[in-house]
Design an enzyme around this catalytic site. Structure first.
Site, mmCIF file in Angstrom:
data_model
loop_
_atom_site.group_PDB
_atom_site.id
_atom_site.type_symbol
_atom_site.label_atom_id
_atom_site.label_comp_id
_atom_site.label_asym_id
_atom_site.label_seq_id
_atom_site.Cartn_x
_atom_site.Cartn_y
_atom_site.Cartn_z
ATOM 1 N N PHE A 40 111.662 92.259 83.230
ATOM 2 C CA PHE A 40 110.926 93.167 82.360
ATOM 3 C C PHE A 40 110.250 94.251 83.197
ATOM 4 O O PHE A 40 109.500 93.964 84.118
ATOM 5 C CB PHE A 40 109.892 92.420 81.521
ATOM 6 C CG PHE A 40 109.321 93.283 80.444
ATOM 7 C CD1 PHE A 40 110.039 93.539 79.287
ATOM 8 C CD2 PHE A 40 108.086 93.893 80.604
ATOM 9 C CE1 PHE A 40 109.547 94.371 78.307
ATOM 10 C CE2 PHE A 40 107.571 94.727 79.621
ATOM 11 C CZ PHE A 40 108.300 94.958 78.467
ATOM 12 N N VAL A 41 110.539 95.500 82.861
ATOM 13 C CA VAL A 41 109.985 96.632 83.624
ATOM 14 C C VAL A 41 109.151 97.534 82.719
ATOM 15 O O VAL A 41 109.306 97.491 81.489
ATOM 16 C CB VAL A 41 111.119 97.462 84.287
ATOM 17 C CG1 VAL A 41 111.801 96.677 85.381
ATOM 18 C CG2 VAL A 41 112.138 97.934 83.255
ATOM 19 N N ASP A 90 119.506 97.302 77.640
ATOM 20 C CA ASP A 90 119.265 95.870 77.830
ATOM 21 C C ASP A 90 120.462 95.144 77.207
ATOM 22 O O ASP A 90 121.520 95.037 77.828
ATOM 23 C CB ASP A 90 117.922 95.541 77.175
ATOM 24 C CG ASP A 90 117.481 94.100 77.349
ATOM 25 O OD1 ASP A 90 118.186 93.328 78.002
ATOM 26 O OD2 ASP A 90 116.419 93.732 76.810
ATOM 27 N N GLU A 120 119.021 107.612 77.224
ATOM 28 C CA GLU A 120 118.285 106.367 76.968
ATOM 29 C C GLU A 120 117.456 106.014 78.212
ATOM 30 O O GLU A 120 117.841 106.344 79.338
ATOM 31 C CB GLU A 120 119.334 105.280 76.641
ATOM 32 C CG GLU A 120 118.833 103.906 76.337
ATOM 33 C CD GLU A 120 117.974 103.775 75.085
ATOM 34 O OE1 GLU A 120 116.875 104.337 75.080
ATOM 35 O OE2 GLU A 120 118.377 103.052 74.151
ATOM 36 N N ASP A 121 116.327 105.365 78.008
ATOM 37 C CA ASP A 121 115.513 104.928 79.141
ATOM 38 C C ASP A 121 116.134 103.701 79.805
ATOM 39 O O ASP A 121 116.270 103.628 81.020
ATOM 40 C CB ASP A 121 114.063 104.639 78.708
ATOM 41 C CG ASP A 121 113.973 103.707 77.498
ATOM 42 O OD1 ASP A 121 115.021 103.376 76.900
ATOM 43 O OD2 ASP A 121 112.846 103.309 77.135
ATOM 44 N N ARG A 161 103.263 103.509 79.444
ATOM 45 C CA ARG A 161 104.252 104.602 79.452
ATOM 46 C C ARG A 161 103.846 105.723 80.406
ATOM 47 O O ARG A 161 104.673 106.469 80.912
ATOM 48 C CB ARG A 161 104.406 105.211 78.047
ATOM 49 C CG ARG A 161 104.970 104.257 77.006
ATOM 50 C CD ARG A 161 105.380 105.044 75.776
ATOM 51 N NE ARG A 161 105.562 104.223 74.592
ATOM 52 C CZ ARG A 161 106.695 103.608 74.260
ATOM 53 N NH1 ARG A 161 107.748 103.701 75.044
ATOM 54 N NH2 ARG A 161 106.768 102.898 73.145
ATOM 55 N N LYS A 208 120.203 97.032 82.586
ATOM 56 C CA LYS A 208 120.141 95.588 82.866
ATOM 57 C C LYS A 208 121.536 95.033 82.594
ATOM 58 O O LYS A 208 121.804 94.475 81.526
ATOM 59 C CB LYS A 208 119.138 94.910 81.921
ATOM 60 C CG LYS A 208 117.690 95.202 82.213
ATOM 61 C CD LYS A 208 116.813 94.371 81.277
ATOM 62 C CE LYS A 208 115.378 94.745 81.351
ATOM 63 N NZ LYS A 208 114.556 94.096 80.308
ATOM 64 N N ASP A 233 107.336 100.960 77.902
ATOM 65 C CA ASP A 233 106.050 100.332 77.562
ATOM 66 C C ASP A 233 106.120 98.819 77.519
ATOM 67 O O ASP A 233 107.202 98.223 77.489
ATOM 68 C CB ASP A 233 105.601 100.803 76.177
ATOM 69 C CG ASP A 233 106.417 100.138 75.067
ATOM 70 O OD1 ASP A 233 107.662 100.213 75.122
ATOM 71 O OD2 ASP A 233 105.820 99.516 74.167
ATOM 72 N N GLY A 246 110.902 105.643 74.465
ATOM 73 C CA GLY A 246 110.973 105.384 75.905
ATOM 74 C C GLY A 246 111.567 106.475 76.764
ATOM 75 O O GLY A 246 111.230 106.605 77.932
HETATM 76 P P1 IMP Z 1 118.699 97.028 73.773
HETATM 77 O O1 IMP Z 1 118.943 97.540 72.387
HETATM 78 O O2 IMP Z 1 118.610 95.532 73.826
HETATM 79 O O3 IMP Z 1 119.684 97.564 74.790
HETATM 80 O O4 IMP Z 1 117.253 97.496 74.195
HETATM 81 C C1 IMP Z 1 116.990 98.827 74.467
HETATM 82 C C2 IMP Z 1 115.534 99.194 74.229
HETATM 83 O O5 IMP Z 1 114.673 98.078 74.447
HETATM 84 C C3 IMP Z 1 115.111 100.251 75.199
HETATM 85 O O6 IMP Z 1 115.299 101.545 74.692
HETATM 86 C C4 IMP Z 1 113.653 99.936 75.434
HETATM 87 O O7 IMP Z 1 112.861 100.592 74.480
HETATM 88 C C5 IMP Z 1 113.540 98.454 75.219
HETATM 89 N N1 IMP Z 1 113.563 97.696 76.492
HETATM 90 C C6 IMP Z 1 114.570 96.952 77.006
HETATM 91 N N2 IMP Z 1 114.230 96.366 78.172
HETATM 92 C C7 IMP Z 1 112.965 96.766 78.415
HETATM 93 C C8 IMP Z 1 112.044 96.492 79.513
HETATM 94 O O8 IMP Z 1 112.326 95.795 80.504
HETATM 95 N N3 IMP Z 1 110.821 97.085 79.400
HETATM 96 C C9 IMP Z 1 110.446 97.879 78.343
HETATM 97 N N4 IMP Z 1 111.276 98.142 77.308
HETATM 98 C C10 IMP Z 1 112.521 97.595 77.351
#
Ligand code: IMP
Length: 185
Positions: free
Chosen positions: A160-161, A111, A107-108, A173, A139, A167, A52
């Site tokens: 969700f974005v 979450d 990081e993109d 992407r 988020k 993606d 991402g």
């Molecule tokens: P985390 O480990 O729960 O913080 O999730 C992080 C990863 O989940 C990010 O690097 C993204 O690849 C993916 N992700 C989280 N939220 C979104 C979203 O809204 N759209 C697309 N990918 C997401």
């Protein structure tokens, strides 16, 4: 010409513009200036978390005018769904030796924070001088893991974005700005 529709259908669901390219460009330029100021004489190594972050990292790096390096690590936590699987899978190891270096994790989106907390722990085991975290999107209401994020592009709601590297089941992407799932689908 960049791919910038006002709305887009991805896997049959409608997404509308959320953060415009202009707004993204401006904020990323600001973060670049902060890095230039905060890391002068530190020769940081930017570590992009694939997939991402590749577009954000590429744009951010072009605002950095101090000596710096780049490497990538690949993690997967989402599978092809809109909610995290809750399990981090490592798909590509780091090549660089980061011992004694200033690491900037790029990081993109954060979450739950699971991926980043996993990454920070892993990086610290390699004895760097410092570990800094940059995320384009946060988020903040969804974050459950205790992580200190140093630079946030945009705090966002728990929606969700996609686009700009992010993606939905591997699609979207290539969109040049950030889109959000339209609840009036
Ligand atoms: P985390 O480990 O729960 O913080 O999730 C992080 C990863 O989940 C990010 O690097 C993204 O690849 C993916 N992700 C989280 N939220 C979104 C979203 O809204 N759209 C697309 N990918 C997401």
């Amino acid at each position: 010409m960049f791919y910038l529709p006002d709305e887009v259908f991805v896997n049959g669901e409608r997404f509308k513009t959320y953060i415009s390219k202009e707004t993204l460009d401006k904020r990323i330029a600001e973060i670049g200036q902060e890095i230039n100021r905060d890391f002068v004489d530190k020769r940081p190594i930017l570590i992009g978390i694939l997939n991402g972050s590749f577009i954000f990292l590429a744009d951010l790096m072009r605002h950095i005018s101090i000596p710096c390096e780049v490497d990538f690590i690949k993690l997967s936590s989402y599978g092809d769904e809109k909610v995290s699987s809750g399990k981090v899978t490592e798909r590509k190891e780091l090549d660089a030796n980061v011992e004694g270096r200033h690491i900037i994790l790029v990081e993109d989106i954060v979450d739950t924070g699971l991926s980043l907390s996993y990454m920070v722990k892993k990086m610290k085991e390699k004895h760097p001088l410092s570990v800094t975290i940059i995320t384009l999107l946060h988020k903040f209401e969804a974050t459950k893991y205790d992580i200190d994020i140093d630079y946030v592009g945009f705090p966002i709601k728990n929606e969700f974005v996609l686009g700009y590297g992010l993606d939905y089941a591997q699609e979207g992407r290539n969109l040049a700005q950030i889109y959000v799932l339209d609840p009036e689908n």
